[in-house]
Write an enzyme that holds these catalytic residues in place. Structure first.
Site, PDB file in Angstrom:
ATOM      1  N   PRO A  94       0.804  -1.223   0.000  1.00 38.64           N
ATOM      2  CA  PRO A  94       0.000   0.000   0.000  1.00 38.64           C
ATOM      3  C   PRO A  94       0.837   1.273   0.000  1.00 38.64           C
ATOM      4  CG  PRO A  94      -0.107  -1.085   2.143  1.00 38.64           C
ATOM      5  CD  PRO A  94       0.560  -2.040   1.207  1.00 38.64           C
ATOM      6  N   GLU A 128       1.955  -7.901   9.174  1.00 34.76           N
ATOM      7  CA  GLU A 128       2.119  -6.463   9.410  1.00 34.76           C
ATOM      8  C   GLU A 128       2.939  -5.775   8.327  1.00 34.76           C
ATOM      9  OE1 GLU A 128       1.481  -2.886  11.308  1.00 34.76           O
ATOM     10  OE2 GLU A 128       0.566  -4.859  11.626  1.00 34.76           O
ATOM     11  N   ASP A 161      -9.603   1.159 -24.760  1.00 33.47           N
ATOM     12  CA  ASP A 161     -10.030   1.105 -23.361  1.00 33.47           C
ATOM     13  C   ASP A 161      -9.909   2.467 -22.688  1.00 33.47           C
ATOM     14  OD1 ASP A 161     -10.624  -1.552 -23.346  1.00 33.47           O
ATOM     15  OD2 ASP A 161      -8.674  -2.196 -22.596  1.00 33.47           O
ATOM     16  N   ARG A 186      -3.880  -8.944 -20.667  1.00 34.57           N
ATOM     17  CA  ARG A 186      -4.793  -8.607 -21.746  1.00 34.57           C
ATOM     18  C   ARG A 186      -4.159  -7.669 -22.775  1.00 34.57           C
ATOM     19  NH1 ARG A 186      -7.774  -4.136 -21.492  1.00 34.57           N
ATOM     20  NH2 ARG A 186      -9.661  -5.201 -22.176  1.00 34.57           N
TER      21      ARG A 186
END
Length: 240
Positions: free
Chosen positions: A86, A113, A166, A151
């Site tokens: 993150p 953690e 896209d 893809r």
């Protein structure tokens, strides 16, 4: 392309890697997907985590099993090693296109953690995050990113233009799409799309792409270099 994933829960990938585009990509030999349980590379009774030095809540992934697993895959190669985290760079379509140009990728999916900092400092080449939120582990994020990369590989999608059109591939959101029936419950497809006039269709799609981006993600318009024609369209849209 060869994609290897380090995970403590390899069974999570079985369904995703054996369905839809991911399965077809492997059948076409466009990609090889392998999941490695890095618990197998721990020397101390398969222990992959330990308490953090200095105290604190949670457990931290040990460097040894992660280094051993990656080194078993790389030998004399130097692939991109991607840490799902993150704290990493936020993933975008541009990053997907960049990674799709690689021959080999390794994804590390963490749990607990966090990671021993030496994994970041001496092993990985990239740290990637899906956004400003925290998942239980890196597996779901890795699946999402791998799907977006696969893809884009040559020959994977049936229509070569599909990935080019896209949303975000051009820096803008994609225009609205319609299919049969032309009249559904009184809601009709825009007449221009059934006119057979390809020039008018292209013009309509360009206008709708700019309109949708202006309405939903105006920030994207500031990140790309618009043509004079596109700027004129946007000014007209703002007046409406």
């Amino acid at each position: 392309m060869n994609i290897n994933v380090l995970s403590l829960f390899p069974a999570m990938f079985e369904g995703v890697f054996q369905q839809s585009i991911m399965k077809k990509a492997q059948e076409k030999n466009a990609v090889s997907l392998k999941v490695v349980d890095f618990r197998e590379f721990a020397s101390n009774k398969r222990q992959v985590d330990d308490y953090p030095f200095g105290g604190g809540a949670g457990m931290v992934l040990k460097p040894e099993p992660v280094f051993n697993a990656v080194e078993s895959l790389t030998a004399d190669k130097k692939p991109r090693v991607i840490l799902m985290c993150p704290q990493g760079e936020r993933f975008t379509q541009k990053k997907a296109e960049e990674l799709a140009g690689e021959e080999e990728l390794i994804f590390i999916c963490g749990h607990y953690e966090g990671y021993d900092e030496r994994i970041r400092e001496h092993l990985v080449t990239d740290e990637i995050s899906l956004g400003d939120f925290v998942l239980t582990g890196g597996e779901l994020a890795a699946m999402t990113i791998i799907d977006s990369i696969v893809r884009l590989l040559p020959g994977v999608l049936g229509n070569a233009d599909s990935s080019v059109r896209d949303s975000f591939s051009t820096g803008l959101l994609e225009h609205p799409q319609y299919t049969r029936p032309a009249d559904f419950r009184g809601w009709k497809v825009p007449e221009v799309l059934t006119s057979g006039n390809h020039a008018r269709v292209d013009q309509w799609r360009e206008e709708q792409t700019l309109k949708r981006t202006l309405e939903r993600r105006p920030d994207l318009l500031e990140q790309i270099e618009l043509t004079t024609h596109q700027k004129k369209i946007i000014e007209e849209l703002k007046k409406q």
